[in-house]
Design an enzyme around this catalytic site. Structure first.
Site, mmCIF file in Angstrom:
data_model
loop_
_atom_site.group_PDB
_atom_site.id
_atom_site.type_symbol
_atom_site.label_atom_id
_atom_site.label_comp_id
_atom_site.label_asym_id
_atom_site.label_seq_id
_atom_site.Cartn_x
_atom_site.Cartn_y
_atom_site.Cartn_z
ATOM 1 N N HIS A 284 5.649 -59.107 -73.486
ATOM 2 C CA HIS A 284 6.841 -58.275 -73.332
ATOM 3 C C HIS A 284 6.501 -56.844 -72.917
ATOM 4 O O HIS A 284 7.374 -56.095 -72.483
ATOM 5 C CB HIS A 284 7.696 -58.288 -74.616
ATOM 6 C CG HIS A 284 7.163 -57.485 -75.761
ATOM 7 N ND1 HIS A 284 6.418 -58.046 -76.772
ATOM 8 C CD2 HIS A 284 7.277 -56.180 -76.063
ATOM 9 C CE1 HIS A 284 6.119 -57.120 -77.658
ATOM 10 N NE2 HIS A 284 6.622 -55.974 -77.249
ATOM 11 N N ASP B 158 3.902 -64.780 -76.592
ATOM 12 C CA ASP B 158 4.076 -63.385 -76.204
ATOM 13 C C ASP B 158 2.730 -62.723 -75.890
ATOM 14 O O ASP B 158 2.477 -61.592 -76.281
ATOM 15 C CB ASP B 158 4.806 -62.603 -77.307
ATOM 16 C CG ASP B 158 5.286 -61.234 -76.814
ATOM 17 O OD1 ASP B 158 5.431 -61.062 -75.588
ATOM 18 O OD2 ASP B 158 5.505 -60.335 -77.659
ATOM 19 N N SER C 261 2.724 -52.098 -79.224
ATOM 20 C CA SER C 261 2.658 -53.526 -78.918
ATOM 21 C C SER C 261 1.492 -53.842 -77.989
ATOM 22 O O SER C 261 1.261 -53.150 -76.996
ATOM 23 C CB SER C 261 3.948 -53.991 -78.246
ATOM 24 O OG SER C 261 4.910 -54.320 -79.190
ATOM 25 N N VAL D 101 7.503 -85.654 -79.907
ATOM 26 C CA VAL D 101 8.250 -85.769 -81.163
ATOM 27 C C VAL D 101 8.788 -84.401 -81.563
ATOM 28 O O VAL D 101 8.171 -83.375 -81.288
ATOM 29 C CB VAL D 101 7.378 -86.317 -82.315
ATOM 30 C CG1 VAL D 101 6.918 -87.727 -82.027
ATOM 31 C CG2 VAL D 101 6.197 -85.409 -82.605
#
Length: 449
Positions: free
Chosen positions: A99, A129, A203, A260
């Site tokens: 991001h 991310d 970040s 699954v």
């Protein structure tokens, strides 16, 4: 640039964690100066330019929490965002959050010595991310090394280095507050929680242990103000290595798949008079023409182990399947009808997710009046939360905690699905066959109006 989950915490508490950790550091005489001096050259500041800035704040977040958002530091024109990253080898490969660089037209990396480079995207992975960048220079780059995040213990000292608020090269210290945190941000949540100050622009930056090894990638914070409140989250590097290796080798991530959908099992299994098993996952539904179907796995089976190693929960199982190389034959140990069964099957490449407009606009859970059921969605499964007294559903034994997987042979993934199918049934003969998993056992129940 940090994903921020807004929660109602009194402003009085804002400074407490940082103050407490700093006081502790002073009392114990801890200095991180030598370690920081060694690590700073391997940490980078990242800025990105977007020529179309109108939607830069609206980054997709895979989360059931409506308050999980991305926050960007922007210039007056609203076109520049700032984040962090770190060099992982001398050739110029850089790890950061996806991001941080999402939708960027230009990516500029600034080193601790103020040199700047234009970076190219080697690959990115939205599910975790993470993104891998590359810069070029004639001389080798300083870099930092990965540690072992599994060895991190709650209470260990850690350091966070990043680019908060565009200030560059900022260091904060704290402890590991918790491990394996699930903040509903994606399929592979297992965050390291720390009280080290992490803010907007941090970040993608590294979280270091006291040996100077990267143990986490700073990704998110809880905050009521947009600034650090002592609750930050980092992706453990042991969960990131698989992604980074794939991005470096292929420019994309190829994950294993068996077809699954599972939910964590909360029913203790009586293996024998002297032994019980807790954990594992319950098969909720299966994809058509998948390896699981071909191997004979059925809805309601409880998967206890993969290649002899016990399964802890749904996310543990999903991650282990995803990280198994395509073409590998695995053995799953199942619990079915009170008996243990071993099944072998081959891992295939996970199909690309097909994006389509939602069929129903309702929230995934809700009350289904025609059936007298209150539902919720947890771990991608429609779970019964309540049953109307006197309803046919109550008479047929449906109870809170049961999982509804199908209605008249069609897959159910939301209250909207059930409501739509129930309305159709009501307009016809008024009956509906539900496939319900109750206490780990699948059963088909015919409900009447």
């Amino acid at each position: 640039m940090v994903k921020i989950l807004m929660i109602a915490i009194a402003a009085l508490m804002t400074a407490f964690p940082a103050a407490a950790q700093n006081q502790s550091a002073v009392q114990t005489g801890v200095s991180f100066a030598d370690l920081v001096e060694k690590l700073l050259p391997g940490v980078v500041n990242i800025s990105t330019v977007r020529e179309q800035p109108s939607e830069v704040e609206k980054i997709d977040v895979v989360s059931g929490n409506e308050y999980l958002r991305d926050y960007f530091l922007q210039d007056e024109g609203g076109r520049t965002s700032l984040g962090s990253g770190f060099l992982i080898d001398s050739k110029g490969y850089i790890v950061t959050n996806n991001h941080v660089i999402d939708k960027a037209d230009e990516i500029v990396v600034r080193l601790a010595d103020d040199r700047q480079f234009n970076a190219v995207v080697v690959g990115r992975d939205r599910m975790t991310d993470l993104a891998l960048l590359k810069i070029e220079a004639a001389e080798p780059f300083s870099y930092v090394e990965f540690g072992d995040s599994d060895k991190v213990r709650v209470g260990d000292w850690i350091l966070a280095i990043g680019n908060p608020f565009g200030l560059g090269g900022s260091v904060s210290a704290g402890i590991v507050s918790a491990k394996s945190r699930d903040i509903d941000a994606g399929s592979y949540d297992s965050f390291i929680q720390t009280d080290a100050a992490i803010n907007q622009g941090s970040s993608g930056g590294p979280l270091f242990n006291m040996q100077g090894k990267v143990v986490g990638i700073n990704t998110a914070i809880f905050s009521s103000s947009g600034a650090s409140m002592g609750i930050g989250f980092a992706t453990p590097v042991n969960l990131s290595k698989f992604v980074i290796e794939q991005l470096m080798a292929k420019g994309k991530v190829e994950r294993g798949w068996i077809g699954v959908k599972v939910v964590s099992n909360d029913v203790a299994l009586d293996i024998s008079a002297m032994k019980t098993f807790t954990g594992g996952v319950t098969v909720n539904s299966l994809s058509e023409n998948s390896p699981a179907v071909a191997a004979g796995i059925e809805a309601g089976d409880i998967i206890m182990a993969l290649n002899g190693t016990d399964i802890r929960n749904a996310k543990d199982f999903s991650r282990r399947i995803a990280e198994t190389p395509v073409g590998t034959t695995i053995i799953l140990r199942l619990w079915r009808n009170g008996q243990i069964k071993d099944i072998s099957l081959d891992i295939v490449l996970m199909p690309e997710e097909k994006k389509s407009a939602p069929v129903h606009s309702e929230q995934p859970g809700g009350y289904i009046e025609q059936l007298g059921l209150m539902t919720d969605v947890r771990d991608n499964a429609v779970v019964v939360d309540g049953v109307t007294a006197g309803s046919d559903a109550e008479a047929k034994g449906i109870k809170p905690g049961d999982i509804i997987t199908e209605a008249d042979g069609r897959s159910v993934s939301s209250a909207g699905d059930l409501r739509s199918y129930a309305a159709y049934a009501e307009a016809n003969d008024g009956t509906m066959e539900l496939t319900v998993i109750s206490d780990g056992i699948p059963q088909k129940l015919l409900l009447e109006k």
